[in-house]
Design a protein around this motif. Sequence first.
Motif, PDB file in Angstrom:
ATOM      1  N   LEU A  69      88.049 -22.201 -65.969  1.00 60.27           N
ATOM      2  CA  LEU A  69      88.799 -23.456 -65.947  1.00 60.27           C
ATOM      3  C   LEU A  69      88.790 -24.138 -64.587  1.00 60.27           C
ATOM      4  N   SER A  70      88.991 -23.406 -63.512  1.00 61.95           N
ATOM      5  CA  SER A  70      89.088 -24.060 -62.196  1.00 61.95           C
ATOM      6  C   SER A  70      87.797 -24.768 -61.814  1.00 61.95           C
ATOM      7  N   ARG A  71      86.640 -24.261 -62.232  1.00 61.54           N
ATOM      8  CA  ARG A  71      85.399 -24.931 -61.897  1.00 61.54           C
ATOM      9  C   ARG A  71      84.983 -25.969 -62.918  1.00 61.54           C
ATOM     10  N   ARG A  72      85.703 -26.074 -64.035  1.00 62.45           N
ATOM     11  CA  ARG A  72      85.381 -27.054 -65.078  1.00 62.45           C
ATOM     12  C   ARG A  72      86.457 -28.137 -65.226  1.00 62.45           C
ATOM     13  N   LEU A  73      87.311 -28.263 -64.216  1.00 62.16           N
ATOM     14  CA  LEU A  73      88.383 -29.262 -64.284  1.00 62.16           C
ATOM     15  C   LEU A  73      87.855 -30.677 -64.502  1.00 62.16           C
ATOM     16  N   GLY A  74      86.661 -30.962 -64.005  1.00 64.51           N
ATOM     17  CA  GLY A  74      86.071 -32.290 -64.159  1.00 64.51           C
ATOM     18  C   GLY A  74      85.845 -32.694 -65.601  1.00 64.51           C
ATOM     19  N   GLU A  75      85.841 -31.739 -66.520  1.00 64.97           N
ATOM     20  CA  GLU A  75      85.652 -32.038 -67.942  1.00 64.97           C
ATOM     21  C   GLU A  75      86.933 -32.541 -68.601  1.00 64.97           C
ATOM     22  N   LEU A  76      88.044 -32.426 -67.887  1.00 58.14           N
ATOM     23  CA  LEU A  76      89.342 -32.802 -68.450  1.00 58.14           C
ATOM     24  C   LEU A  76      89.920 -33.985 -67.683  1.00 58.14           C
ATOM     25  N   PRO A  77      90.019 -35.140 -68.340  1.00 47.39           N
ATOM     26  CA  PRO A  77      90.582 -36.304 -67.644  1.00 47.39           C
ATOM     27  C   PRO A  77      92.082 -36.120 -67.379  1.00 47.39           C
ATOM     28  N   LYS A  78      92.495 -36.538 -66.214  1.00 47.36           N
ATOM     29  CA  LYS A  78      93.916 -36.439 -65.861  1.00 47.36           C
ATOM     30  C   LYS A  78      94.760 -37.469 -66.594  1.00 47.36           C
ATOM     31  N   SER A  79      94.107 -38.456 -67.196  1.00 47.48           N
ATOM     32  CA  SER A  79      94.839 -39.528 -67.876  1.00 47.48           C
ATOM     33  C   SER A  79      95.215 -39.184 -69.315  1.00 47.48           C
ATOM     34  N   SER A  80      94.697 -38.090 -69.853  1.00 44.94           N
ATOM     35  CA  SER A  80      94.990 -37.689 -71.234  1.00 44.94           C
ATOM     36  C   SER A  80      95.920 -36.487 -71.262  1.00 44.94           C
ATOM     37  N   LYS A 101      99.021 -27.648 -61.013  1.00 46.69           N
ATOM     38  CA  LYS A 101      98.758 -27.522 -59.576  1.00 46.69           C
ATOM     39  C   LYS A 101      97.661 -28.487 -59.137  1.00 46.69           C
ATOM     40  N   ASN A 102      96.765 -28.823 -60.060  1.00 53.14           N
ATOM     41  CA  ASN A 102      95.645 -29.709 -59.740  1.00 53.14           C
ATOM     42  C   ASN A 102      95.876 -31.153 -60.153  1.00 53.14           C
TER      43      ASN A 102
END
Length: 118
Positions: A69-80, A101-102
């Motif tokens: 998960l920590s290296r794939r955070l870019g796959e998850l938009p913070k707006s959703s 935390k991120n």
Amino acid sequence: MDLLDLFQKYWPILALFLWLAYKWWNSKRVVAMLPELKKNGAIFVDVRSAGEFANANAPGTMNIPLQDLSRRLGELPKSSPIVLCCASGTRSGMAKLLLKKNGYREVYNIGTWSKFLD
């Protein structure tokens, strides 16, 4: 034996009971929110291992194992809104902490993946 003695002797059991009760209550709350979360474009993430996910999963969930998960955070938009699940709710609870935390604001732990099927 008075109440204080009982508490001192049994506080670990009480703490465990309260923690389990909170997990149960919270997952019920998130299940009730699912229609609204879906309407708001929520992303559903199963943080179990790839093998566990391949064996059984809820339709519409994507698999990002907790250890990735920590290296794939870019796959998850913070707006959703992000709704997390796993086998018991423990790994998804850890994933929720990592996302918060991120900078992810709307993160929900539904607990076990099978709650999506209810």
